[in-house]
Scaffold this motif. Structure first.
Motif, PDB file in Angstrom:
ATOM      1  N   ALA A  52      46.854  70.127  29.962  1.00 52.97           N
ATOM      2  CA  ALA A  52      48.230  69.779  29.614  1.00 52.97           C
ATOM      3  C   ALA A  52      48.531  68.286  29.745  1.00 52.97           C
ATOM      4  O   ALA A  52      49.668  67.876  29.618  1.00 52.97           O
ATOM      5  CB  ALA A  52      49.189  70.571  30.493  1.00 52.97           C
ATOM      6  N   SER A  53      47.521  67.468  29.983  1.00 55.78           N
ATOM      7  CA  SER A  53      47.748  66.029  30.146  1.00 55.78           C
ATOM      8  C   SER A  53      48.248  65.409  28.844  1.00 55.78           C
ATOM      9  O   SER A  53      47.748  65.716  27.764  1.00 55.78           O
ATOM     10  CB  SER A  53      46.451  65.321  30.551  1.00 55.78           C
ATOM     11  OG  SER A  53      46.026  65.719  31.815  1.00 55.78           O
ATOM     12  N   THR A  54      49.224  64.535  28.975  1.00 58.19           N
ATOM     13  CA  THR A  54      49.679  63.777  27.814  1.00 58.19           C
ATOM     14  C   THR A  54      48.706  62.618  27.587  1.00 58.19           C
ATOM     15  O   THR A  54      47.870  62.314  28.446  1.00 58.19           O
ATOM     16  CB  THR A  54      51.089  63.199  28.054  1.00 58.19           C
ATOM     17  OG1 THR A  54      51.006  62.225  29.105  1.00 58.19           O
ATOM     18  CG2 THR A  54      52.084  64.294  28.401  1.00 58.19           C
ATOM     19  N   PHE A  55      48.840  61.971  26.448  1.00 55.81           N
ATOM     20  CA  PHE A  55      47.956  60.845  26.167  1.00 55.81           C
ATOM     21  C   PHE A  55      48.209  59.706  27.153  1.00 55.81           C
ATOM     22  O   PHE A  55      47.274  59.046  27.592  1.00 55.81           O
ATOM     23  CB  PHE A  55      48.128  60.374  24.723  1.00 55.81           C
ATOM     24  CG  PHE A  55      47.118  59.334  24.337  1.00 55.81           C
ATOM     25  CD1 PHE A  55      45.766  59.651  24.241  1.00 55.81           C
ATOM     26  CD2 PHE A  55      47.508  58.029  24.091  1.00 55.81           C
ATOM     27  CE1 PHE A  55      44.822  58.696  23.901  1.00 55.81           C
ATOM     28  CE2 PHE A  55      46.577  57.066  23.746  1.00 55.81           C
ATOM     29  CZ  PHE A  55      45.227  57.406  23.654  1.00 55.81           C
ATOM     30  N   GLU A  56      49.459  59.481  27.525  1.00 59.87           N
ATOM     31  CA  GLU A  56      49.774  58.441  28.510  1.00 59.87           C
ATOM     32  C   GLU A  56      49.143  58.757  29.858  1.00 59.87           C
ATOM     33  O   GLU A  56      48.639  57.860  30.538  1.00 59.87           O
ATOM     34  CB  GLU A  56      51.289  58.276  28.655  1.00 59.87           C
ATOM     35  CG  GLU A  56      51.933  57.555  27.490  1.00 59.87           C
ATOM     36  CD  GLU A  56      53.430  57.396  27.669  1.00 59.87           C
ATOM     37  OE1 GLU A  56      54.007  57.958  28.631  1.00 59.87           O
ATOM     38  OE2 GLU A  56      54.033  56.712  26.832  1.00 59.87           O
ATOM     39  N   SER A  60      46.232  56.600  31.929  1.00 61.52           N
ATOM     40  CA  SER A  60      46.367  56.236  33.337  1.00 61.52           C
ATOM     41  C   SER A  60      45.146  56.715  34.137  1.00 61.52           C
ATOM     42  O   SER A  60      44.604  55.982  34.965  1.00 61.52           O
ATOM     43  CB  SER A  60      47.644  56.853  33.911  1.00 61.52           C
ATOM     44  OG  SER A  60      47.739  56.583  35.280  1.00 61.52           O
ATOM     45  N   ILE A  61      44.708  57.944  33.871  1.00 57.43           N
ATOM     46  CA  ILE A  61      43.510  58.481  34.526  1.00 57.43           C
ATOM     47  C   ILE A  61      42.303  57.630  34.168  1.00 57.43           C
ATOM     48  O   ILE A  61      41.487  57.285  35.016  1.00 57.43           O
ATOM     49  CB  ILE A  61      43.291  59.958  34.121  1.00 57.43           C
ATOM     50  CG1 ILE A  61      44.385  60.835  34.716  1.00 57.43           C
ATOM     51  CG2 ILE A  61      41.902  60.443  34.530  1.00 57.43           C
ATOM     52  CD1 ILE A  61      44.460  62.234  34.118  1.00 57.43           C
ATOM     53  N   LYS A 129      51.407  46.284  24.198  1.00 54.79           N
ATOM     54  CA  LYS A 129      52.555  46.940  24.788  1.00 54.79           C
ATOM     55  C   LYS A 129      52.077  47.731  25.990  1.00 54.79           C
ATOM     56  O   LYS A 129      51.105  48.458  25.912  1.00 54.79           O
ATOM     57  CB  LYS A 129      53.175  47.898  23.755  1.00 54.79           C
ATOM     58  CG  LYS A 129      54.553  48.346  24.056  1.00 54.79           C
ATOM     59  CD  LYS A 129      55.056  49.233  22.933  1.00 54.79           C
ATOM     60  CE  LYS A 129      56.482  48.936  22.619  1.00 54.79           C
ATOM     61  NZ  LYS A 129      57.023  49.846  21.617  1.00 54.79           N
ATOM     62  N   THR A 130      52.730  47.587  27.108  1.00 55.27           N
ATOM     63  CA  THR A 130      52.354  48.268  28.333  1.00 55.27           C
ATOM     64  C   THR A 130      53.491  49.192  28.751  1.00 55.27           C
ATOM     65  O   THR A 130      54.656  48.802  28.734  1.00 55.27           O
ATOM     66  CB  THR A 130      52.076  47.261  29.455  1.00 55.27           C
ATOM     67  OG1 THR A 130      51.088  46.339  29.012  1.00 55.27           O
ATOM     68  CG2 THR A 130      51.579  47.952  30.701  1.00 55.27           C
ATOM     69  N   PHE A 131      53.111  50.419  29.108  1.00 56.15           N
ATOM     70  CA  PHE A 131      54.104  51.383  29.557  1.00 56.15           C
ATOM     71  C   PHE A 131      54.046  51.494  31.066  1.00 56.15           C
ATOM     72  O   PHE A 131      52.992  51.768  31.631  1.00 56.15           O
ATOM     73  CB  PHE A 131      53.838  52.763  28.932  1.00 56.15           C
ATOM     74  CG  PHE A 131      53.950  52.771  27.446  1.00 56.15           C
ATOM     75  CD1 PHE A 131      55.188  52.884  26.834  1.00 56.15           C
ATOM     76  CD2 PHE A 131      52.826  52.648  26.664  1.00 56.15           C
ATOM     77  CE1 PHE A 131      55.291  52.892  25.471  1.00 56.15           C
ATOM     78  CE2 PHE A 131      52.922  52.670  25.273  1.00 56.15           C
ATOM     79  CZ  PHE A 131      54.159  52.783  24.683  1.00 56.15           C
ATOM     80  N   ASN A 132      55.148  51.281  31.725  1.00 49.73           N
ATOM     81  CA  ASN A 132      55.244  51.451  33.166  1.00 49.73           C
ATOM     82  C   ASN A 132      56.236  52.562  33.478  1.00 49.73           C
ATOM     83  O   ASN A 132      57.291  52.631  32.865  1.00 49.73           O
ATOM     84  CB  ASN A 132      55.718  50.151  33.858  1.00 49.73           C
ATOM     85  CG  ASN A 132      54.689  49.060  33.754  1.00 49.73           C
ATOM     86  OD1 ASN A 132      53.500  49.327  33.803  1.00 49.73           O
ATOM     87  ND2 ASN A 132      55.146  47.837  33.593  1.00 49.73           N
TER      88      ASN A 132
END
Length: 133
Positions: A52-56, A60-61, A129-132
């Motif tokens: 069920a992991s999202t791409f984001e 991160s993993i 682009k970086t997602f935090n």
């Protein structure tokens, strides 16, 4: 790149436990700078993630997995295989079937010597682009 490739391969292979190889330069010691030769080691990057992991989440993993692996990049690949007691098969790599090589191709864009008739090479401007969270 590794996260995207893991996502793609996980769908093709129907698994969320993937091992990719990547070569690393083995010149971390200053004593080796003046020596001629190839000092190369291969890292086996094992990434495990939930169905069920999202791409984001996968990215991160993957980031933490890569940082941990690079921290141990001096550990010899052959010793790892030996300690895992994996039987070798000469028809394939012992731990992974896909090797990912990161290369900077920027020099190709400014080389006058590299010219192919009918082929134009130009740089591509991209925004990072970086997602935090």
């Amino acid at each position: 790149l590794m996260g995207g490739l893991n996502g793609l391969l996980s769908r093709y292979a129907n698994t969320r436990d993937i091992i990719l190889g990547t070569p690393v330069a083995g010149r971390d010691h200053g004593d080796l700078e003046g020596q001629v030769g190839l000092f190369l080691n291969t890292l086996a990057i094992r990434t495990r993630f939930a169905d069920a992991s999202t791409f984001e989440e996968l990215l991160s993993i993957q980031k933490s997995t890569l940082l941990e692996a690079y921290a141990h990049q001096e550990y010899p690949f052959d010793r790892l295989v030996e300690e895992l007691s994996i039987k070798r098969d000469v028809s394939r790599s012992v731990l992974f079937d896909t090797l990912v090589v990161f290369q900077n191709q920027q020099d190709l864009l400014v080389s006058d010597e590299l010219a192919l008739e009918g082929l134009e090479i130009s740089s591509y401007a991209h925004m990072e682009k970086t997602f935090n969270k």
